[in-house]
Design a protein around this motif. Sequence first.
Motif, PDB file in Angstrom:
ATOM      1  N   ALA A  65      32.948  59.271 114.368  1.00 34.42           N
ATOM      2  CA  ALA A  65      31.761  59.128 113.801  1.00 34.42           C
ATOM      3  C   ALA A  65      32.287  57.594 113.509  1.00 34.42           C
ATOM      4  O   ALA A  65      33.281  57.010 113.159  1.00 34.42           O
ATOM      5  CB  ALA A  65      31.478  59.484 112.528  1.00 34.42           C
ATOM      6  N   ASP A  66      31.095  56.726 113.887  1.00 29.61           N
ATOM      7  CA  ASP A  66      31.423  55.067 113.500  1.00 29.61           C
ATOM      8  C   ASP A  66      32.591  54.637 113.884  1.00 29.61           C
ATOM      9  O   ASP A  66      32.889  53.602 113.544  1.00 29.61           O
ATOM     10  CB  ASP A  66      31.871  54.538 111.961  1.00 29.61           C
ATOM     11  N   ASN A  67      32.448  55.099 115.457  1.00 27.90           N
ATOM     12  CA  ASN A  67      33.161  54.220 116.316  1.00 27.90           C
ATOM     13  C   ASN A  67      32.498  54.053 117.753  1.00 27.90           C
ATOM     14  O   ASN A  67      30.926  54.422 117.956  1.00 27.90           O
ATOM     15  CB  ASN A  67      33.920  54.595 117.235  1.00 27.90           C
ATOM     16  N   SER A  68      32.338  53.322 118.132  1.00 28.89           N
ATOM     17  CA  SER A  68      31.746  53.035 119.551  1.00 28.89           C
ATOM     18  C   SER A  68      32.731  52.259 120.022  1.00 28.89           C
ATOM     19  O   SER A  68      34.013  51.804 120.004  1.00 28.89           O
ATOM     20  CB  SER A  68      30.495  51.713 119.767  1.00 28.89           C
ATOM     21  N   TYR A  98      42.877  60.350 119.301  1.00 31.60           N
ATOM     22  CA  TYR A  98      41.779  59.707 118.198  1.00 31.60           C
ATOM     23  C   TYR A  98      43.150  60.136 117.582  1.00 31.60           C
ATOM     24  O   TYR A  98      43.721  58.691 116.490  1.00 31.60           O
ATOM     25  CB  TYR A  98      40.750  60.260 117.501  1.00 31.60           C
ATOM     26  N   TYR A 155      34.996  49.827 118.699  1.00 30.10           N
ATOM     27  CA  TYR A 155      35.158  49.304 116.955  1.00 30.10           C
ATOM     28  C   TYR A 155      34.123  50.328 116.464  1.00 30.10           C
ATOM     29  O   TYR A 155      34.471  50.774 116.475  1.00 30.10           O
ATOM     30  CB  TYR A 155      33.300  48.354 118.379  1.00 30.10           C
ATOM     31  N   ARG A 156      34.629  48.993 115.454  1.00 28.06           N
ATOM     32  CA  ARG A 156      34.410  50.497 113.996  1.00 28.06           C
ATOM     33  C   ARG A 156      32.881  49.810 113.311  1.00 28.06           C
ATOM     34  O   ARG A 156      33.395  48.724 113.130  1.00 28.06           O
ATOM     35  CB  ARG A 156      35.410  50.476 112.829  1.00 28.06           C
ATOM     36  N   ASP A 157      32.092  50.863 112.621  1.00 29.50           N
ATOM     37  CA  ASP A 157      31.056  49.952 112.375  1.00 29.50           C
ATOM     38  C   ASP A 157      31.891  49.050 111.084  1.00 29.50           C
ATOM     39  O   ASP A 157      32.785  49.741 109.706  1.00 29.50           O
ATOM     40  CB  ASP A 157      30.435  51.014 111.514  1.00 29.50           C
ATOM     41  N   GLY A 158      31.355  47.957 110.664  1.00 30.35           N
ATOM     42  CA  GLY A 158      31.374  47.230 109.750  1.00 30.35           C
ATOM     43  C   GLY A 158      32.607  45.967 109.763  1.00 30.35           C
ATOM     44  O   GLY A 158      32.957  45.436 109.437  1.00 30.35           O
ATOM     45  N   TYR A 159      33.222  46.226 110.967  1.00 23.52           N
ATOM     46  CA  TYR A 159      34.176  45.161 111.774  1.00 23.52           C
ATOM     47  C   TYR A 159      32.813  44.304 113.351  1.00 23.52           C
ATOM     48  O   TYR A 159      32.731  45.306 113.849  1.00 23.52           O
ATOM     49  CB  TYR A 159      35.454  45.393 112.533  1.00 23.52           C
ATOM     50  N   SER A 216      30.898  56.482 121.492  1.00 18.92           N
ATOM     51  CA  SER A 216      31.827  57.220 120.704  1.00 18.92           C
ATOM     52  C   SER A 216      31.808  58.953 120.538  1.00 18.92           C
ATOM     53  O   SER A 216      30.896  59.178 119.497  1.00 18.92           O
ATOM     54  CB  SER A 216      32.796  56.800 119.562  1.00 18.92           C
TER      55      SER A 216
END
Length: 220
Positions: A178-181, A216, A196-200, A175
Amino acid sequence: MTNVGARRIAAAAVALVMGITAFAGCSRTAPTVPEESSPSASVGTSPFTTSPTPTPEEIEPDDPADPDSWVITDSGIGPVNVGDDFPDVLDEIKPSGIGTLDTCDGVAYGVAEDNAYDVIVIKDRFKGTDDVVEVSVGWIGDTMGVGPRTEEDLGLGSTKAQVLGAYEKATEQPSDIADNSYVVIDDETSKLVFTYRDGYDGAVAVSTLTGKQPSYEPCA
């Protein structure tokens, strides 16, 4: 920062403190038949009776007034499809409350009754047409398995492994945020995208769009 962006960021912060609650299922138990029973002396009927199993309430798919019933596909979510006329779409889904909140030109926004997720519909503001170019649902509560689902029962809260296993064309993509995919199912004319977000572990948004990536901050 926009109202939409602030709402999602604030909700995500709350979820980090509270933790994502497990989506609990319900189990059915069969009626117990006694080992021995005495027939009634006055009525020659079965020694026991069971209550009829209630028929589950059928939910009409893609009910414009009920986003929970909306089905996610690679061309749209519920009654909203990419390429549809933006004003016509807003008129059709008006009973759902989407588009009633103050946002910005070309962006319709609404929140589910239980505040578990939101819905965004965006028209093509770059070419100046009224064509819908994106419809997304985003997680803003503390329970992930909510909102519109695909026919494979995928949606908010679904893991990357579940999505990759369900779609032969599904691919993981980075993505610009930042911290998304993403996990993307590309159908050439439109895309189904799980964010998806980092940490979930579960998807925090699901979108159908014609562009490169989900918006966004569409009102920025």
